[in-house]
Design an enzyme around this catalytic site. Structure first.
Site, PDB file in Angstrom:
ATOM      1  N   CYS A   2      23.566  43.443  37.619  1.00 48.86           N
ATOM      2  CA  CYS A   2      22.261  44.079  37.661  1.00 48.86           C
ATOM      3  C   CYS A   2      21.698  43.991  39.078  1.00 48.86           C
ATOM      4  O   CYS A   2      21.793  42.975  39.739  1.00 48.86           O
ATOM      5  CB  CYS A   2      21.250  43.474  36.695  1.00 48.86           C
ATOM      6  SG  CYS A   2      21.766  43.521  34.994  1.00 48.86           S
ATOM      7  N   ARG A  27      26.194  46.592  41.704  1.00 47.19           N
ATOM      8  CA  ARG A  27      25.904  45.398  40.908  1.00 47.19           C
ATOM      9  C   ARG A  27      25.895  45.684  39.405  1.00 47.19           C
ATOM     10  O   ARG A  27      25.852  44.769  38.588  1.00 47.19           O
ATOM     11  CB  ARG A  27      24.543  44.819  41.321  1.00 47.19           C
ATOM     12  CG  ARG A  27      24.462  44.432  42.776  1.00 47.19           C
ATOM     13  CD  ARG A  27      23.131  43.809  43.078  1.00 47.19           C
ATOM     14  NE  ARG A  27      22.998  42.539  42.396  1.00 47.19           N
ATOM     15  CZ  ARG A  27      23.315  41.369  42.908  1.00 47.19           C
ATOM     16  NH1 ARG A  27      23.784  41.291  44.131  1.00 47.19           N
ATOM     17  NH2 ARG A  27      23.167  40.269  42.216  1.00 47.19           N
ATOM     18  N   TRP A  76      23.917  46.130  34.253  1.00 44.52           N
ATOM     19  CA  TRP A  76      25.243  45.841  33.678  1.00 44.52           C
ATOM     20  C   TRP A  76      24.942  45.141  32.366  1.00 44.52           C
ATOM     21  O   TRP A  76      24.442  44.015  32.342  1.00 44.52           O
ATOM     22  CB  TRP A  76      26.045  44.935  34.613  1.00 44.52           C
ATOM     23  CG  TRP A  76      27.466  44.724  34.178  1.00 44.52           C
ATOM     24  CD1 TRP A  76      28.540  45.494  34.511  1.00 44.52           C
ATOM     25  CD2 TRP A  76      27.968  43.681  33.335  1.00 44.52           C
ATOM     26  NE1 TRP A  76      29.679  44.999  33.923  1.00 44.52           N
ATOM     27  CE2 TRP A  76      29.363  43.875  33.188  1.00 44.52           C
ATOM     28  CE3 TRP A  76      27.383  42.603  32.684  1.00 44.52           C
ATOM     29  CZ2 TRP A  76      30.171  43.053  32.430  1.00 44.52           C
ATOM     30  CZ3 TRP A  76      28.188  41.774  31.918  1.00 44.52           C
ATOM     31  CH2 TRP A  76      29.573  41.996  31.803  1.00 44.52           C
ATOM     32  N   ASN A 102      17.543  40.245  35.660  1.00 47.90           N
ATOM     33  CA  ASN A 102      18.977  40.094  35.904  1.00 47.90           C
ATOM     34  C   ASN A 102      19.383  38.736  35.356  1.00 47.90           C
ATOM     35  O   ASN A 102      18.808  37.732  35.763  1.00 47.90           O
ATOM     36  CB  ASN A 102      19.248  40.174  37.413  1.00 47.90           C
ATOM     37  CG  ASN A 102      20.660  39.770  37.780  1.00 47.90           C
ATOM     38  OD1 ASN A 102      21.563  39.804  36.950  1.00 47.90           O
ATOM     39  ND2 ASN A 102      20.854  39.376  39.020  1.00 47.90           N
ATOM     40  N   GLY A 103      20.332  38.686  34.444  1.00 55.04           N
ATOM     41  CA  GLY A 103      20.786  37.401  33.917  1.00 55.04           C
ATOM     42  C   GLY A 103      20.848  37.422  32.401  1.00 55.04           C
ATOM     43  O   GLY A 103      20.916  38.477  31.787  1.00 55.04           O
ATOM     44  N   GLU A 485      47.441  39.995  43.652  1.00 53.02           N
ATOM     45  CA  GLU A 485      46.330  40.840  44.107  1.00 53.02           C
ATOM     46  C   GLU A 485      46.668  42.324  43.944  1.00 53.02           C
ATOM     47  O   GLU A 485      45.831  43.122  43.523  1.00 53.02           O
ATOM     48  CB  GLU A 485      46.005  40.494  45.575  1.00 53.02           C
ATOM     49  CG  GLU A 485      44.997  41.396  46.267  1.00 53.02           C
ATOM     50  CD  GLU A 485      43.609  41.411  45.637  1.00 53.02           C
ATOM     51  OE1 GLU A 485      43.367  40.688  44.662  1.00 53.02           O
ATOM     52  OE2 GLU A 485      42.767  42.201  46.111  1.00 53.02           O
ATOM     53  N   LYS A 489      44.389  44.831  41.690  1.00 58.86           N
ATOM     54  CA  LYS A 489      43.782  46.056  42.231  1.00 58.86           C
ATOM     55  C   LYS A 489      44.154  47.248  41.360  1.00 58.86           C
ATOM     56  O   LYS A 489      43.321  48.089  41.044  1.00 58.86           O
ATOM     57  CB  LYS A 489      44.255  46.332  43.667  1.00 58.86           C
ATOM     58  CG  LYS A 489      43.659  45.478  44.757  1.00 58.86           C
ATOM     59  CD  LYS A 489      42.232  45.819  45.127  1.00 58.86           C
ATOM     60  CE  LYS A 489      41.249  44.973  44.402  1.00 58.86           C
ATOM     61  NZ  LYS A 489      40.997  43.645  44.890  1.00 58.86           N
ATOM     62  N   GLU A 492      42.430  47.155  37.787  1.00 58.54           N
ATOM     63  CA  GLU A 492      40.982  47.385  37.753  1.00 58.54           C
ATOM     64  C   GLU A 492      40.593  48.783  38.221  1.00 58.54           C
ATOM     65  O   GLU A 492      39.572  49.312  37.801  1.00 58.54           O
ATOM     66  CB  GLU A 492      40.214  46.310  38.527  1.00 58.54           C
ATOM     67  CG  GLU A 492      40.362  46.355  40.021  1.00 58.54           C
ATOM     68  CD  GLU A 492      39.520  45.309  40.726  1.00 58.54           C
ATOM     69  OE1 GLU A 492      38.406  45.006  40.269  1.00 58.54           O
ATOM     70  OE2 GLU A 492      39.973  44.788  41.768  1.00 58.54           O
ATOM     71  N   HIS A 508      62.990  33.604  34.168  1.00 58.89           N
ATOM     72  CA  HIS A 508      62.380  32.762  33.127  1.00 58.89           C
ATOM     73  C   HIS A 508      61.600  33.598  32.115  1.00 58.89           C
ATOM     74  O   HIS A 508      60.789  33.061  31.373  1.00 58.89           O
ATOM     75  CB  HIS A 508      61.492  31.697  33.779  1.00 58.89           C
ATOM     76  CG  HIS A 508      62.261  30.813  34.710  1.00 58.89           C
ATOM     77  ND1 HIS A 508      63.060  29.785  34.272  1.00 58.89           N
ATOM     78  CD2 HIS A 508      62.405  30.859  36.064  1.00 58.89           C
ATOM     79  CE1 HIS A 508      63.649  29.202  35.304  1.00 58.89           C
ATOM     80  NE2 HIS A 508      63.268  29.851  36.409  1.00 58.89           N
ATOM     81  N   LYS A 611      30.022  44.239  40.645  1.00 55.05           N
ATOM     82  CA  LYS A 611      30.542  43.512  41.804  1.00 55.05           C
ATOM     83  C   LYS A 611      30.165  42.037  41.799  1.00 55.05           C
ATOM     84  O   LYS A 611      30.922  41.202  42.254  1.00 55.05           O
ATOM     85  CB  LYS A 611      30.042  44.168  43.087  1.00 55.05           C
ATOM     86  CG  LYS A 611      30.709  43.580  44.293  1.00 55.05           C
ATOM     87  CD  LYS A 611      30.963  44.592  45.336  1.00 55.05           C
ATOM     88  CE  LYS A 611      31.785  44.033  46.472  1.00 55.05           C
ATOM     89  NZ  LYS A 611      33.220  43.962  46.160  1.00 55.05           N
TER      90      LYS A 611
HETATM   91  C1  F6R Z   1      38.449  42.279  42.337  1.00 49.21           C
HETATM   92  C2  F6R Z   1      37.210  41.582  42.670  1.00 49.21           C
HETATM   93  C3  F6R Z   1      36.871  40.381  41.864  1.00 49.21           C
HETATM   94  C4  F6R Z   1      36.110  39.353  42.721  1.00 49.21           C
HETATM   95  C5  F6R Z   1      35.611  38.215  41.840  1.00 49.21           C
HETATM   96  C6  F6R Z   1      34.876  37.153  42.637  1.00 49.21           C
HETATM   97  O1  F6R Z   1      38.647  43.365  43.185  1.00 49.21           O
HETATM   98  O2  F6R Z   1      36.478  41.989  43.533  1.00 49.21           O
HETATM   99  O3  F6R Z   1      37.988  39.802  41.271  1.00 49.21           O
HETATM  100  O4  F6R Z   1      36.951  38.869  43.729  1.00 49.21           O
HETATM  101  O5  F6R Z   1      34.746  38.721  40.857  1.00 49.21           O
HETATM  102  O6  F6R Z   1      33.747  37.682  43.264  1.00 49.21           O
HETATM  103  P1  F6R Z   1      33.050  36.932  44.452  1.00 49.21           P
HETATM  104  O7  F6R Z   1      34.010  36.916  45.596  1.00 49.21           O
HETATM  105  O8  F6R Z   1      31.807  37.703  44.755  1.00 49.21           O
HETATM  106  O9  F6R Z   1      32.766  35.534  43.975  1.00 49.21           O
END
Ligand code: F6R
Length: 616
Positions: A2, A27, A76, A102-103, A485, A489, A492, A508, A611
């Site tokens: 949010c 957000r 969100w 927010n929360g 990673e 990527k 998501e 394994h 995010k």
């Molecule tokens: C994936 C991504 C997330 C963040 C994770 C931690 O692309 O961005 O996996 O890395 O949510 O977020 P932060 O770094 O803000 O603690």
């Protein structure tokens, strides 16, 4: 999760609020709304399910009335599905009070029952409406927004940033912060509130983070802060280090496309000022003291998602250079496993946003059990660095696309700087090795520039593979977190099932997944500097090829050994093994973005994500 914005001033409040939401849409983007105390003394509001554009369209069709005081929210969803009625702001006190949140208010059902018993009705399923009704209820008793708000916030448990305004007190917004971020922006004859500085950086660079359990009241010419007990508090003002233009798309098709090209700058800016005469010195670590660094028995890295993979890469460098054992733990797992920490433990948290709730709680847990905690963070004034004993800021600039790219390479940079600083203090590397590794780090941005030139080849590959149902990623050593990673990527952004494996694990179990045509990305280590593991990865490639895999190798330029066995080879420049992750991850970022593009998906705002994960 949010995004919140508040404004009191003389500009068009609608424009300030909508622009503030636009910059914070990463957000949360399942609904949005604004409310304004209009010049006629009533509250005028609009809210809409869907992305911010739905609200913008609604405002064009049915404009709200202008006024000097307003709040806005991009959501969100936690309590209640994304819908017009569950969107914020929520109104109470016969439409005279508007509130955003927010929360998560954990005791909302108890408060809801209390308010129902007091004769109040609810129209939404949200915990936020409970907060609005409670403040409205207390307003009727006190006739004073600050007093009603102060009484309400101590009744709530969980995580919340709340902003409220009442039409009987135009020109005033009251806000509170408990386990969720809140930043004030100081203007000239106007003041702002936001979940982060992006909310108002187009108007002012003067900002301050509101502390835990504090209440802030803004008018056009004053900002006053108290703690929840009513004592006055002074905020520490800081200057926002980047311009509004840094969080604009600047002609790129997406924020992610822009941010991938900013990878070299993210590394260069994070290094800047931290290497002197070839040696790494991080002044911010003075807080820990050299004696502590010399006596560390163990490092625990806590982080989530991409940040945890940066932590895994960093662990190799810290162990190799500074000779300190490192565990990397997901923040949410660390916290609830009764971890063993003591005064000789250093916890390093990694967080782009600096607001990830699980990571924040892991830091607090570690400190309460005697450990020291430093953070690697990309957001000035965020909660995690404020709660830590020291912070190494990464200077990647604002990262707007939800999927992390440039922040990831900046996080690895921060960890490598830490490792070289610690190695110098602990005398675990020779002067020659210290300067060699610092020079290798300084060479990374130019090498990433070279990798970026492979972009169109990778994009072509992504187009060909746009209907593939699953992709696998293999790596060894520092290539292993890069495989993880790459898989994250892709899942998501492109919603494709993808998994990363340590190549040594293949036999394994995972090798059972290999079937005819199964695409597998393999991160191949340098044959020059990692001959032993290079040979093992080549064997792994042969094993999967024999079972029909389609191999896409990311390999060093001139690696002839890989050519006969790979269907495609993406070449990266020569680098020492520990520096290969900076280069190998770039094609994987581009691949995921391009494949999502090819499927017509929104790469900046993938479904179900936000995010900044500020709830557990
Ligand atoms: C994936 C991504 C997330 C963040 C994770 C931690 O692309 O961005 O996996 O890395 O949510 O977020 P932060 O770094 O803000 O603690």
């Amino acid at each position: 999760m949010c995004g919140i914005v508040g404004y009191v001033g003389t500009q068009s409040t609608v424009d300030v609020l909508v622009a503030g939401l636009k910059r914070q849409e990463y957000r949360g983007y399942d609904s949005a709304g604004i409310a304004i105390i209009a010049n006629d003394g009533t509250i005028s509001s609009a809210k809409k399910a869907g992305k911010l554009q739905a609200l913008v369209d609604e405002l064009a069709a049915h404009p709200v009335r202008e006024g000097a005081t307003g709040i806005g929210h991009t959501r969100w969803a936690t309590h209640g599905a994304p819908s017009d009625v569950n969107a914020h702001p929520h109104l109470a006190d016969d439409g005279k009070l508007a509130l955003i949140h927010n929360g998560i208010i954990e005791n909302f059902s108890e408060l809801r029952a209390e308010m129902l018993a007091a004769g109040h009705d609810f129209v939404s399923e949200t915990d936020t409406e409970v907060a609005a009704v409670l403040v409205g209820h207390l307003y009727r008793e006190t006739g004073d927004l600050r007093a009603a708000f102060a009484r309400a916030v101590i009744r709530m448990h969980g995580a919340f940033t709340l902003l409220a305004m009442h039409s009987d007190e135009p020109g005033l917004i009251v806000a509170a912060r408990h386990n969720s971020p809140l930043i004030v922006g100081f203007g000239d004859g106007e003041n702002f509130l936001g979940s982060d500085v992006a909310a108002f950086v187009a108007h002012t660079h003067r900002a301050a983070a509101v502390g835990q359990d504090q209440i802030v009241a803004i008018t056009s010419d004053a900002v006053t802060v108290t703690d929840f007990a009513g004592h006055s508090v002074m905020l520490d003002e800081f200057e926002v280090a980047w311009d509004a233009s840094a969080s604009d798309k600047g002609g790129w098709s997406s924020f992610m496309a822009k941010e991938i090209t900013e990878n070299p700058d993210a590394v260069a800016n994070t290094i800047r000022g931290r290497i002197d005469a070839g040696l790494v010195t991080i002044p911010e670590l003075a807080e820990l003291g050299d004696d502590f660094l010399k006596g560390i028995s163990r490092i625990i890295v806590v982080a989530c998602g991409t940040a945890s993979y940066a932590g895994m890469v960093g662990a190799y460098a810290i162990e190799q250079w500074a000779r300190i054992p490192v565990d990397v733990q997901l923040s949410h797992e660390f916290r609830y496993r009764d971890p063993v920490v003591d005064a000789s433990t250093l916890v390093i948290s990694i967080s782009q946003s600096g607001e990830t709730m699980d990571t924040l709680m892991a830091v607090k847990y570690a400190q309460e059990h005697g450990a020291r905690a430093i953070s690697i963070c990309n957001s000035q004034g965020a909660t995690i660095p404020r709660e830590s004993d020291a912070v190494i800021y990464t200077h990647a600039g604002p990262e707007v696309a939800v999927a992390s790219t440039k922040a990831f390479v900046a996080q690895i940079t921060g960890l490598y700087l830490f490792a070289l600083h610690a190695a110098r203090v602990r005398e675990t590397l020779t002067h020659e090795d210290l300067t060699h590794n610092a020079a290798e780090l300084e060479a990374v941005p130019a090498k990433i520039e070279q990798v970026l030139t492979t972009g169109s080849t990778v994009a072509q590959l992504a187009k060909w593979m746009s209907d593939t149902p699953a992709v696998l990623f293999l790596g060894r050593n520092v290539g292993y977190p890069i495989a993880l990673e790459g898989a994250l990527k892709l899942k998501e952004l492109a919603y494709i099932h993808s998994e990363g494996f340590a190549a040594g694990e293949l036999k394994h179990g995972p090798i059972a997944l290999i079937d005819h045509g199964q695409p597998v990305f393999v991160i191949v280590p340098s044959p020059r500097k990692s001959a032993v593991i290079h040979a093992k990865v080549i064997s792994n490639i042969q094993e999967i090829r024999a079972r029909g895999a389609r191999v896409i190798a990311i390999a060093e330029q001139g690696d002839a050994a890989v050519l006969p066995f790979a269907d495609e080879v993406i070449q990266i420049p020569l680098a020492d093994p520990l520096f290969e992750p900076f280069l190998a991850v770039i094609p994987l970022q581009i691949f995921a973005m391009e494949l999502a593009h090819a499927k017509g998906l929104d790469v900046d705002q993938p479904r179900n994500l936000a995010k900044s994960v500020t709830v557990e």
